[in-house]
Design an enzyme around this catalytic site. Structure first.
Site, short mmCIF file in Angstrom:
data_model
loop_
_atom_site.label_atom_id
_atom_site.label_comp_id
_atom_site.label_asym_id
_atom_site.label_seq_id
_atom_site.Cartn_x
_atom_site.Cartn_y
_atom_site.Cartn_z
N ASP A 195 63.80 38.67 43.43
CA ASP A 195 63.69 38.22 44.65
C ASP A 195 64.31 39.24 45.70
O ASP A 195 64.68 40.18 45.07
CB ASP A 195 64.93 37.13 44.59
N ASP A 217 68.85 34.27 42.57
CA ASP A 217 70.34 33.65 42.76
C ASP A 217 70.88 32.54 41.54
O ASP A 217 71.82 32.16 41.52
CB ASP A 217 70.46 32.99 44.17
N ASP A 258 65.64 29.45 42.68
CA ASP A 258 64.49 30.04 41.96
C ASP A 258 64.66 29.28 40.63
O ASP A 258 64.08 30.20 39.55
CB ASP A 258 64.39 31.33 41.90
#
Length: 674
Positions: free
Chosen positions: A377, A568, A572
């Site tokens: 990410d 995190d 996700d």
């Protein structure tokens, strides 16, 4: 007060504390050396004894072996130099029997205990048969030597296990048992487990925080190495969350307790690391199953070596072939494999935790070793997730005045972009008169600052008021706040999410070990491309919704690539579930992160992704080295022993030597720098 132990229906002691759970789990892990948690001496408060007492305990472990070794040397000297000293053969037998008992009796006892529990074929049985058989054919010195060196090997294995276990148990030392609590103006010492939420803890320089809390003092610096593996001091401001295990570095500070002792972040981390030992790697599971099949096969092969030649040889001598069978038993002991492989993984988990990386099982160490693609990410992983002013361009005005006027106007806005400009101004906007502020939706702000008309917003705001601006602004992917003063273009602020200091190093390190890097983000594609170009990321995709991220990961998985996803761990979740290994960044910030991810990086350093892969590779390398070493040496000596070319002395040195080499190799990972 000592712990009141509880027992289940089968009489097995239940774990009352994390330390007991770690001890008990280790007992289960090690099949070859019976490491008993009771050997870890504790005082009434649950603390380990001091170093001298531990040294004394270690010495006591060696006493039986030392006694047998001295008696064996005397017996061998009598046999070779003073044979007339023995009055009768029985005296010789009795002397060797006494020499044998200190090291042999515990092993024979373990063999009977294993049989009683239904585990007939154990390494204890192999050693018992081999040594008693040696006595039966008159090879007394060799019978004692086999058991003596086996016992010495067991001691070193026990010490190695304790050392590996200490890497994880040392985390327990990060939770002080007592803390200083403020009651009015009085400071009193109180047990940490009795402190309740809302109480105020006084923390002096050099002291460790016992519970999670909120900082009441204006500022404080903490050493967070116990939690993150990062030695750099972390400065906290008033109302910031501080965690159990952090060490206060400078002035006396006050902390309001926000979490119960057993619910602290460190407690959750400790439980997670302890639970990791229960999740076995495929190699570890295979060896344990293999040992259960291998040991009885070895016993029956030894019987065959002893008995079958009787059918084919005219000059068959029972004692000679029994001796070969006993050599076969000694060298066949699977101890080196059974101990060194779990110890290798245990050491890998300990090495990771020491580096601020929590691995939820040795199976994930294997997975990390095989990772081919790391999907990341952007926000919060490679960038800090905080808008900051990266660049200021002033036209026909000083930069200081541009910053002062703009920040003053932005004090009337709650937009994150405005907050970034105010932080950049560092107070320059104070005592500046601001009037007639108007917020133009989707465009920006208009107002008067020190009598000057200020426009601050995006390019649409400039177009709305027909103000020309620098053309390069339209080609910039990041957020731009354009400023006009009295209807004239005065410059702009470039605002972007700041890239973490070690992100570039992390990507470079991953590329060096041939790991492909992919970035997925919900941010604009132009922004994503700019970050990817700066960091040299292989592939980058922007404008993605959660379902789009899942689709991209499925595409990569369809190429049969081992994939890790770094994010995190909460937002996700679908992607984490798809990945072979889900890695959460900044695990100290979220309980949910610790729950959902397979691997938790406790600080926000992307470089630790590479460290986790490296630890996985080193652990697997050590495990495979041990397997290869054990099988190679044992195969050679087995052939030599069965052919009558190796003695029992060579067999025992080969067996114990291989075990010790494997153990030393397994604990090597704990000394490595990552």
């Amino acid at each position: 007060m000592k712990h009141q132990h509880k027992y289940d229906a089968n009489g097995k002691q239940l774990c009352c504390t994390l330390e007991e759970k770690i001890n008990q789990e280790t007992d289960i892990e090690i099949g070859c050396c019976a490491v008993d948690s009771k050997s870890e001496h504790s005082d009434d408060d649950g603390h380990d004894h001091d170093h001298s007492q531990q040294s004394e305990s270690t010495f006591r472990m060696f006493v039986p072996a030392i006694l047998s070794f001295v008696l064996l040397l005397i017996a061998i000297a009598f046999d070779n130099y003073f044979p007339q000293t023995w009055f009768t053969d029985w005296e010789r037998i009795v002397w060797y029997a006494i020499t044998y008992l200190p090291v042999g009796l515990p092993v024979i006892k373990e063999a009977f205990e294993s049989i009683r529990k239904g585990e007939i074929f154990s390494e204890f049985l192999l050693m018992s048969i081999a040594t008693i058989g040696a006595f039966a054919i008159g090879e007394y010195p060799e019978g004692v030597a086999v058991m003596l060196f086996y016992a010495i090997g067991e001691i070193f294995q026990t010490l190695a296990v304790k050392r590996a276990k200490a890497n994880i148990k040392s985390l327990l030392d990060q939770r002080p048992d007592t803390a200083t609590v403020m009651e009015g103006k009085n400071a009193i010492s109180k047990k940490a487990s009795e402190i309740t939420i809302g109480e105020i803890i006084q923390l002096k320089p050099g002291e460790k925080l016992a519970l999670d809390g909120k900082l009441l003092s204006d500022t404080a610096s903490f050493n967070t190495a116990a939690l993150t593996g990062e030695s750099k001091p972390d400065t906290k401001q008033k109302d910031a969350i501080v965690l159990a295990g952090m060490i206060n570095l400078n002035t006396v500070v006050l902390v309001e307790v926000t979490t119960a002792y057993t619910d602290s972040k460190l407690s959750k981390i400790l439980e997670m690391v302890q639970d990791a030992t229960a999740k076995k790697a495929p190699t570890e599971l295979f060896i344990r199953k293999f040992a259960k099949i291998y040991t009885p096969i070895v016993v029956f092969l030894a019987i065959a070596i002893c008995v079958l030649p009787m059918l084919f040889l005219d000059n068959y001598v029972f004692s000679d072939w029994l001796y070969r069978a006993l050599i076969f038993l000694v060298i066949s002991c699977p101890c080196a494999l059974v101990i060194s492989i779990p110890l290798g993984y245990f050491g890998g988990i300990g090495a990771a935790s020491k580096n601020g990386i929590l691995v939820k099982g040795s199976n994930f160490l294997d997975i990390m070793a095989a990772i081919q693609v790391v999907v990341m990410d952007k926000t919060g992983t490679l960038t800090k997730g905080v808008f900051k002013v990266q660049k200021v361009v002033a036209v026909d005005i000083s930069e200081a005045d541009l910053v002062k006027f703009t920040a003053a106007l932005e004090t009337k806005s709650t937009h994150p972009v405005g907050t970034a400009i105010i932080e950049y101004a560092k107070g320059a906007e104070k005592n500046v008169a601001v009037t007639d502020v108007e917020e133009i939706a989707g465009h920006g702000l208009k107002g008067k600052v020190d009598g000057k008309e200020i426009l601050a917003g995006n390019v649409k705001l400039m177009k709305k008021f027909n103000i020309s601006y620098d053309a390069e602004i339209d080609n910039t992917p990041f957020t731009i706040i354009v400023i006009a003063i009295n209807q004239k273009y005065a410059g702009y602020f470039l605002i972007a999410d700041e890239i973490k200091e070690d992100s570039k190093q992390a990507i470079e390190s991953l590329h060096k070990i041939n790991v492909k890097t992919v970035m997925l983000s919900g941010d604009k594609q132009a922004v994503v491309d700019a970050v990817a170009k700066e960091l040299n990321i292989d592939q980058a995709y922007g404008d993605l919704l959660p379902e789009n991220k899942v689709q991209k990961v499925e595409e990569l998985k369809s190429q049969n690539l081992k994939l890790a996803f770094v994010g995190d761990g909460v937002n996700d979740a679908p992607v984490v579930a798809l990945a072979d290994a889900g890695i959460a960044m900044g695990g100290l910030g979220s309980d949910a992160t610790i729950e959902t991810a397979d691997i938790v990086i406790q600080n926000d350093q992307p470089y630790k992704i590479y460290t986790a892969i490296n630890i996985g590779k080193k652990t697997k390398q050590i495990v495979y080295q041990n397997i290869g070493l054990a099988f190679a040496v044992k195969a050679i000596v087995l052939v030599l022993g069965a052919g009558g070319l190796a003695t029992m002395w060579e067999a025992v040195f080969a067996d114990v030597g291989v075990a010790l080499l494997a153990i030393l190799n397994a604990v090597r990972i704990q000394r490595m720098k990552f």
